[in-house]
Design a protein around this motif. Structure first.
Motif, mmCIF file in Angstrom:
data_model
loop_
_atom_site.group_PDB
_atom_site.id
_atom_site.type_symbol
_atom_site.label_atom_id
_atom_site.label_comp_id
_atom_site.label_asym_id
_atom_site.label_seq_id
_atom_site.Cartn_x
_atom_site.Cartn_y
_atom_site.Cartn_z
ATOM 1 N N LYS A 317 -31.509 8.786 -23.224
ATOM 2 C CA LYS A 317 -32.650 8.197 -23.926
ATOM 3 C C LYS A 317 -33.674 7.527 -23.006
ATOM 4 C CE LYS A 317 -31.478 9.300 -28.094
ATOM 5 N NZ LYS A 317 -31.274 8.291 -29.148
ATOM 6 N N GLU A 318 -33.367 7.457 -21.706
ATOM 7 C CA GLU A 318 -34.317 6.832 -20.786
ATOM 8 C C GLU A 318 -34.116 7.402 -19.388
ATOM 9 O OE1 GLU A 318 -35.291 2.426 -20.763
ATOM 10 O OE2 GLU A 318 -34.104 2.564 -18.924
ATOM 11 N N VAL A 319 -35.204 7.825 -18.753
ATOM 12 C CA VAL A 319 -35.140 8.279 -17.367
ATOM 13 C C VAL A 319 -36.040 7.386 -16.518
ATOM 14 C CG1 VAL A 319 -34.577 10.677 -17.857
ATOM 15 C CG2 VAL A 319 -36.972 9.995 -17.726
ATOM 16 N N THR A 320 -35.562 7.093 -15.321
ATOM 17 C CA THR A 320 -36.354 6.346 -14.349
ATOM 18 C C THR A 320 -36.663 7.267 -13.188
ATOM 19 O OG1 THR A 320 -35.288 4.254 -14.951
ATOM 20 C CG2 THR A 320 -36.445 4.338 -12.845
ATOM 21 N N LEU A 321 -37.944 7.513 -12.952
ATOM 22 C CA LEU A 321 -38.381 8.352 -11.833
ATOM 23 C C LEU A 321 -38.325 7.520 -10.560
ATOM 24 C CD1 LEU A 321 -41.483 10.042 -13.515
ATOM 25 C CD2 LEU A 321 -39.084 10.751 -13.587
ATOM 26 N N MET A 375 -37.589 9.951 -25.572
ATOM 27 C CA MET A 375 -36.989 9.507 -24.307
ATOM 28 C C MET A 375 -37.979 8.614 -23.563
ATOM 29 S SD MET A 375 -35.929 11.778 -20.974
ATOM 30 C CE MET A 375 -34.387 12.435 -21.568
ATOM 31 N N ARG A 376 -37.525 7.411 -23.240
ATOM 32 C CA ARG A 376 -38.358 6.509 -22.456
ATOM 33 C C ARG A 376 -38.500 7.001 -21.014
ATOM 34 N NH1 ARG A 376 -36.232 0.364 -23.598
ATOM 35 N NH2 ARG A 376 -37.652 -0.169 -25.302
ATOM 36 N N VAL A 377 -39.644 6.678 -20.403
ATOM 37 C CA VAL A 377 -39.900 7.030 -19.007
ATOM 38 C C VAL A 377 -40.294 5.765 -18.251
ATOM 39 C CG1 VAL A 377 -41.253 8.430 -17.415
ATOM 40 C CG2 VAL A 377 -40.689 9.325 -19.688
ATOM 41 N N ARG A 378 -39.561 5.487 -17.177
ATOM 42 C CA ARG A 378 -39.904 4.409 -16.253
ATOM 43 C C ARG A 378 -40.097 4.994 -14.861
ATOM 44 N NH1 ARG A 378 -38.871 -0.443 -18.772
ATOM 45 N NH2 ARG A 378 -37.246 -0.455 -20.393
ATOM 46 N N ASN A 404 -44.262 -1.325 -18.242
ATOM 47 C CA ASN A 404 -43.570 -2.197 -17.292
ATOM 48 C C ASN A 404 -43.932 -1.699 -15.890
ATOM 49 O OD1 ASN A 404 -40.243 -2.141 -15.977
ATOM 50 N ND2 ASN A 404 -41.691 -3.831 -15.857
ATOM 51 N N ILE A 405 -44.681 -2.483 -15.148
ATOM 52 C CA ILE A 405 -45.164 -2.048 -13.843
ATOM 53 C C ILE A 405 -44.626 -2.975 -12.754
ATOM 54 C CG2 ILE A 405 -47.215 -1.824 -12.380
ATOM 55 C CD1 ILE A 405 -48.710 -0.712 -14.721
#
Length: 609
Positions: A317-321, A375-378, A404-405
């Protein structure tokens, strides 16, 4: 087109004065003199089916001496890392021929070899334990390493006592991180005395930085592998069983592991990391990363989208690049109509020449967001210089890209920022913060700061406190300066701030952060936030923990009455739940669950403050 399907069995590596040769899976090193005089004898050493990778300064001279030219025979690897067999094999054929001029028939006959496709060594049943230290990039690296070892037949060990192989994925960013590894190696050295056959490997940044020292000072290390050498792990482990310590710390100009699908350590987690870029070109004066991870290079967009789609299919449900300078991402692997110019944040500059047009980070963000709207993206960790408006607009226009930066400032003093080679001033940083908040009013901003950098005065420290007071960060990562060898600061600057002063200034930065973080979170009381449930609370089985869009940790009751359905619900991992904030500290929100829905529906139904 075929690199991803080709095997990788090349073990030999090249130093500046040697040529590496692989013969039947064994690596040899021949001196430059032996190669040049005579070259025919060198070819004889290879034997039938052998393969040679050649340093231009060594081999091209030898070829010219045989009556040919080096252009068609040797890829120029001068000032670039040694390459694997993949780079030398053509198309999808099972043979490869080095085309040598007719002037020397015997030489042609010897170099024209058949190279059978060979698979990586099998390590079936070998039990491997991977311990990861440091940043999220190291977590991603350990998943890449495990993917390679799993394909070779290894199985995962649950603890040290159960393991045949213990691999430490290490961090070198600060001295404290390295101290942890030395302590662990001392423990493993004692264990190896009791358990014959146990193998110990050091991977990652510390392996790259302290390669020789690791072998000289730790008697238990069997292999040392840098961040770009994970493909060689099966071969290195196999050869290390013969009692020969293995080392590969060569940095690559093109390795991104783009063709691999990392195996997640926790398949049940609703969150995952996706590495989009490796290395860094910024050369900040305090930072060891360019020396431990090499030059910056980006994965092709298509390979990233493929991995994100696979994670979506698995229910993530969430990916962090991830990247060392993630928002300087630039895919130049294919010509495309989507190419965009590279643009810095207004007024910001670099000490290096930036690459030209390509598929930029803003383009990638939009493509990743489109894979799965639920899906969240960070992304982390960015550099302030790489926030042009199109990145901010992409965040604004996609509900699933988190507001969120992370904006590492490192200092608020212009003098210190110049010494750090950061490419901006305190006033430019403030202007960028104002610009971000004008486009993203609800954004949560975090940062990194270093206390006591070389030459920092009391006035410089006050300037940093002033910047923190201006921005009022929601999260901050604060450290006392730790001098790293090889860096510009190590070579050119004086680490002249006493440790006592560094620690005192650090505590003042910590106090300033907590002051504003506490106020920020108090102002969120009464607001509604979208929370992704990640785990059971550490303090109570009756509560769950998750994170808001702004990456703020939030604790809520596990069971509640859903205001949309009127039914009693139990929250589980991966649920998106709208929470009304009822209490807070400087680090945590507490609240009451209202309803569970899709990410898009949650954002549609509430006005997130």
């Amino acid at each position: 087109e075929t690199e991803s399907t080709l095997p990788m069995f090349l073990v030999g590596r090249i130093s500046s004065a040697h040529a590496g040769v692989v013969v039947g899976g064994r690596s040899l090193l021949l001196s430059a003199g032996a190669v040049r005089s005579p070259f025919k004898s060198f070819i004889d050493e290879i034997g039938e089916g052998g393969f040679c990778v050649r340093r231009k300064s060594v081999v091209s001279d030898a070829l010219k001496g045989e009556g040919g030219t080096s252009k068609d025979k040797v890829r120029d690897v001068t000032n670039s890392p040694p390459l694997t067999l993949e780079h030398f094999m053509k198309s999808n054929a099972n043979t490869a021929t080095a085309d040598v001029p007719n002037s020397t028939k015997r030489l042609k006959k010897r170099i024209k070899q058949t190279f059978p496709v060979q698979e990586a060594p099998r390590l079936d049943g070998r039990r491997v334990l991977i311990n990861t230290y440091g940043c999220q990039m190291n977590v991603s690296d350990s998943e890449v390493a495990w993917s390679i070892l799993k394909d070779a037949g290894c199985v995962k060990a649950t603890n040290t006592d159960d393991a045949d192989v213990v691999l430490l994925v290490t961090c070198a960013i600060r001295e404290k991180a390295e101290t942890k590894i030395w302590t662990k190696l001392s423990e493993l050295e004692q264990l190896k005395k009791k358990r014959k056959g146990l193998q110990v490997g050091v991977l990652g940044c510390m392996a790259e930085r302290l390669k020789k020292q690791l072998l000289d000072e730790s008697k238990c290390v069997d292999l040392v592998a840098g961040p770009d050498a994970y493909r060689d792990l099966p071969a290195m482990l196999q050869q290390a069983t013969d009692g020969v310590t293995q080392m590969n710390v060569v940095l690559s100009l093109d390795e991104t592991y783009a063709d691999l699908s990392p195996v997640r350590h926790d398949p049940e987690s609703p969150s995952a990391f996706v590495s989009i870029q490796r290395g860094c070109d910024n050369m900040c004066s305090y930072c060891i990363v360019p020396f431990t991870r090499g030059r910056e290079r980006s994965r092709p967009v298509e390979s990233i989208l493929r991995e994100v789609q696979e994670l979506s299919d698995q229910g993530v449900k969430e990916v962090t690049l991830l990247g060392q300078n993630v928002n300087s991402y630039l895919d130049r692997s294919t010509l495309s109509t989507t190419l965009s110019p590279v643009v810095n944040s207004r007024g910001f500059n670099t000490i290096y020449k930036r690459k030209s047009d390509g598929r930029t980070f803003a383009h990638l963000l939009e493509q990743v967001a489109a894979v799965d709207p639920d899906m969240r993206v960070r992304f982390t960790s960015p550099h302030p210089k790489d926030f042009p408006d199109d990145v901010l607009f992409a965040i604004r226009d996609h509900h699933n890209i988190c507001e969120n930066i992370h904006m590492p400032a490192q200092s608020g003093s212009d003098t210190v920022l110049e010494a750090m080679r950061r490419g901006y001033t305190g006033s430019l940083y403030r202007e960028l913060v104002d610009r971000i908040r004008s486009i993203l009013p609800n954004v949560a901003i975090s940062s990194d700061f270093i206390a006591g950098f070389c030459g920092e005065t009391h006035e410089d420290h006050l300037a940093t406190l002033s910047l923190m007071d201006y921005v009022k960060y929601d999260m901050a990562y604060l450290f006392a300066y730790s001098l790293r060898e090889k860096t510009h600061a190590h070579r050119r600057l004086d680490d002249n701030v006493p440790e006592k002063v560094k620690n005192q200034r650090l505590q003042e930065l910590v106090a300033m952060f907590h002051k504003h973080a506490k106020t920020n979170n108090q102002n969120r009381i009464g607001t509604e936030q979208v929370v992704l449930v990640e785990s059971t609370s550490k303090r109570s089985e009756d509560e769950v923990a998750g994170r808001t869009d702004g990456n703020l940790k939030t604790i809520v009751p596990r069971e509640f009455e859903d205001t949309l359905t009127g039914e009693r619900r139990t929250l589980t991992k991966g649920d998106y739940v709208v929470v009304k904030v009822t209490d807070s500290t400087s680090m945590t929100l507490k609240g009451q669950p209202l309803f569970v829905s899709t990410l898009e529906d949650c954002h549609t139904r509430i006005d997130v403050q």
